[in-house]
Design a protein around this motif. Structure first.
Motif, mmCIF file in Angstrom:
data_model
loop_
_atom_site.group_PDB
_atom_site.id
_atom_site.type_symbol
_atom_site.label_atom_id
_atom_site.label_comp_id
_atom_site.label_asym_id
_atom_site.label_seq_id
_atom_site.Cartn_x
_atom_site.Cartn_y
_atom_site.Cartn_z
ATOM 1 N N GLN A 7 0.837 -1.205 0.000
ATOM 2 C CA GLN A 7 0.000 0.000 0.000
ATOM 3 C C GLN A 7 0.874 1.259 0.000
ATOM 4 O O GLN A 7 0.598 2.219 -0.735
ATOM 5 N N ILE A 8 1.935 1.245 0.780
ATOM 6 C CA ILE A 8 2.870 2.375 0.810
ATOM 7 C C ILE A 8 3.511 2.558 -0.557
ATOM 8 O O ILE A 8 3.557 3.672 -1.096
ATOM 9 N N ILE A 9 3.992 1.478 -1.146
ATOM 10 C CA ILE A 9 4.645 1.548 -2.458
ATOM 11 C C ILE A 9 3.670 2.066 -3.520
ATOM 12 O O ILE A 9 4.013 2.945 -4.310
ATOM 13 N N GLY A 10 2.455 1.545 -3.525
ATOM 14 C CA GLY A 10 1.455 1.986 -4.500
ATOM 15 C C GLY A 10 1.146 3.466 -4.368
ATOM 16 O O GLY A 10 1.048 4.191 -5.366
ATOM 17 N N THR A 11 1.042 3.925 -3.146
ATOM 18 C CA THR A 11 0.756 5.340 -2.900
ATOM 19 C C THR A 11 1.919 6.207 -3.355
ATOM 20 O O THR A 11 1.723 7.245 -4.001
ATOM 21 N N GLN A 26 -2.777 8.419 4.353
ATOM 22 C CA GLN A 26 -3.387 7.695 3.235
ATOM 23 C C GLN A 26 -3.331 6.181 3.413
ATOM 24 O O GLN A 26 -4.172 5.470 2.894
ATOM 25 N N VAL A 27 -2.309 5.686 4.132
ATOM 26 C CA VAL A 27 -2.195 4.231 4.317
ATOM 27 C C VAL A 27 -2.622 3.792 5.716
ATOM 28 O O VAL A 27 -2.411 2.646 6.109
ATOM 29 N N ASN A 28 -3.227 4.719 6.454
ATOM 30 C CA ASN A 28 -3.763 4.425 7.790
ATOM 31 C C ASN A 28 -2.710 3.917 8.770
ATOM 32 O O ASN A 28 -2.888 2.905 9.437
ATOM 33 N N LEU A 29 -1.612 4.654 8.840
ATOM 34 C CA LEU A 29 -0.576 4.385 9.832
ATOM 35 C C LEU A 29 -0.262 5.694 10.543
ATOM 36 O O LEU A 29 -0.537 6.770 10.023
ATOM 37 N N SER A 30 0.352 5.595 11.701
ATOM 38 C CA SER A 30 0.860 6.814 12.319
ATOM 39 C C SER A 30 2.204 7.133 11.648
ATOM 40 O O SER A 30 2.839 6.257 11.061
ATOM 41 N N PRO A 31 2.647 8.387 11.705
ATOM 42 C CA PRO A 31 3.848 8.801 10.966
ATOM 43 C C PRO A 31 5.124 8.011 11.279
ATOM 44 O O PRO A 31 5.874 7.669 10.376
ATOM 45 N N SER A 32 5.379 7.700 12.545
ATOM 46 C CA SER A 32 6.630 7.008 12.896
ATOM 47 C C SER A 32 6.727 5.616 12.270
ATOM 48 O O SER A 32 7.729 5.294 11.628
ATOM 49 N N PRO A 33 5.720 4.754 12.414
ATOM 50 C CA PRO A 33 5.810 3.439 11.767
ATOM 51 C C PRO A 33 5.836 3.536 10.239
ATOM 52 O O PRO A 33 6.492 2.739 9.570
ATOM 53 N N GLU A 43 16.140 0.730 2.232
ATOM 54 C CA GLU A 43 17.339 -0.046 2.579
ATOM 55 C C GLU A 43 17.352 -1.404 1.884
ATOM 56 O O GLU A 43 18.414 -1.905 1.502
ATOM 57 N N ALA A 44 16.173 -2.003 1.699
ATOM 58 C CA ALA A 44 16.073 -3.306 1.034
ATOM 59 C C ALA A 44 16.190 -3.197 -0.482
ATOM 60 O O ALA A 44 16.243 -4.202 -1.175
ATOM 61 N N GLY A 45 16.213 -1.963 -0.993
ATOM 62 C CA GLY A 45 16.325 -1.782 -2.434
ATOM 63 C C GLY A 45 15.012 -1.917 -3.179
ATOM 64 O O GLY A 45 14.992 -1.975 -4.403
ATOM 65 N N VAL A 46 13.900 -1.971 -2.446
ATOM 66 C CA VAL A 46 12.585 -2.027 -3.087
ATOM 67 C C VAL A 46 12.252 -0.645 -3.648
ATOM 68 O O VAL A 46 11.844 -0.519 -4.795
ATOM 69 N N ILE A 47 12.451 0.374 -2.851
ATOM 70 C CA ILE A 47 12.336 1.755 -3.329
ATOM 71 C C ILE A 47 13.763 2.183 -3.664
ATOM 72 O O ILE A 47 14.624 2.242 -2.788
ATOM 73 N N THR A 48 13.995 2.470 -4.943
ATOM 74 C CA THR A 48 15.362 2.765 -5.388
ATOM 75 C C THR A 48 15.637 4.244 -5.571
ATOM 76 O O THR A 48 16.772 4.627 -5.843
ATOM 77 N N GLY A 49 14.625 5.085 -5.465
ATOM 78 C CA GLY A 49 14.837 6.512 -5.608
ATOM 79 C C GLY A 49 13.535 7.230 -5.864
ATOM 80 O O GLY A 49 12.469 6.618 -5.953
#
Length: 154
Positions: A7-11, A26-33, A43-49
């Motif tokens: 959901q985070i990636i899609g957003t 938008q993803v129904n989380l609090s800011p810190s998590p 860090e895992a390289g899923v989001i590259t930039g």
């Protein structure tokens, strides 16, 4: 990765400029998590930039050309030399290693046909090991995507 990560990636694929506060909402989380998950995905390289999507015509590059390249040899020196040279040419937006009749497919942008001719004569022809160049001009865009289809893995 869980469904919240997807959901985070899609957003972010839809709007990479969101603040962490807005993304979290938008993803129904609090800011810190939410921030912690984004950092783990980076860090895992899923989001590259993160990047801005721009209109190539508005920047003076109305011509899109797909160029099929066949190499004369497939030895290590020829392949590495070709790939290194391609990486240094700004007009080449994408380069794909292919199966089938051609070895590489390039997506190239140009200001005009004279500019494309200059690109071929001065830049492509200068690369050692090219056996053939096949050019296809795109005269329209039906669909151009920037987001991946997201379905969580089972």
């Amino acid at each position: 990765m869980d469904s919240k990560d997807y959901q985070i990636i899609g957003t972010l694929m839809r709007d990479g400029r969101l603040s962490n506060q807005d993304l979290a909402a938008q993803v129904n989380l609090s800011p810190s998590p939410c921030l912690r998950r984004v950092r783990l995905l980076e860090e895992a390289g899923v989001i590259t930039g993160y990047t801005a999507l721009v209109d190539q015509k508005a920047l003076g590059f109305p011509i899109t050309v797909f160029v099929g390249i066949k190499l004369s040899r497939h030895d290590k020196v020829t392949v590495q030399g070709f790939e290194s040279a391609i990486g240094a040419i700004d007009e080449i937006i994408d380069c794909f290693l292919m199966t089938g009749e051609i070895d590489y497919l390039l997506r190239v942008v140009a200001r005009d046909l004279d500019g494309y001719e200059h690109f071929v004569r001065e830049k492509l022809h200068a690369i050692e090991g090219i056996a053939s160049i096949d050019t296809s001009l795109a005269y329209g865009v039906v669909k151009q995507g920037h987001s991946l289809p997201l379905t969580p893995r089972p």
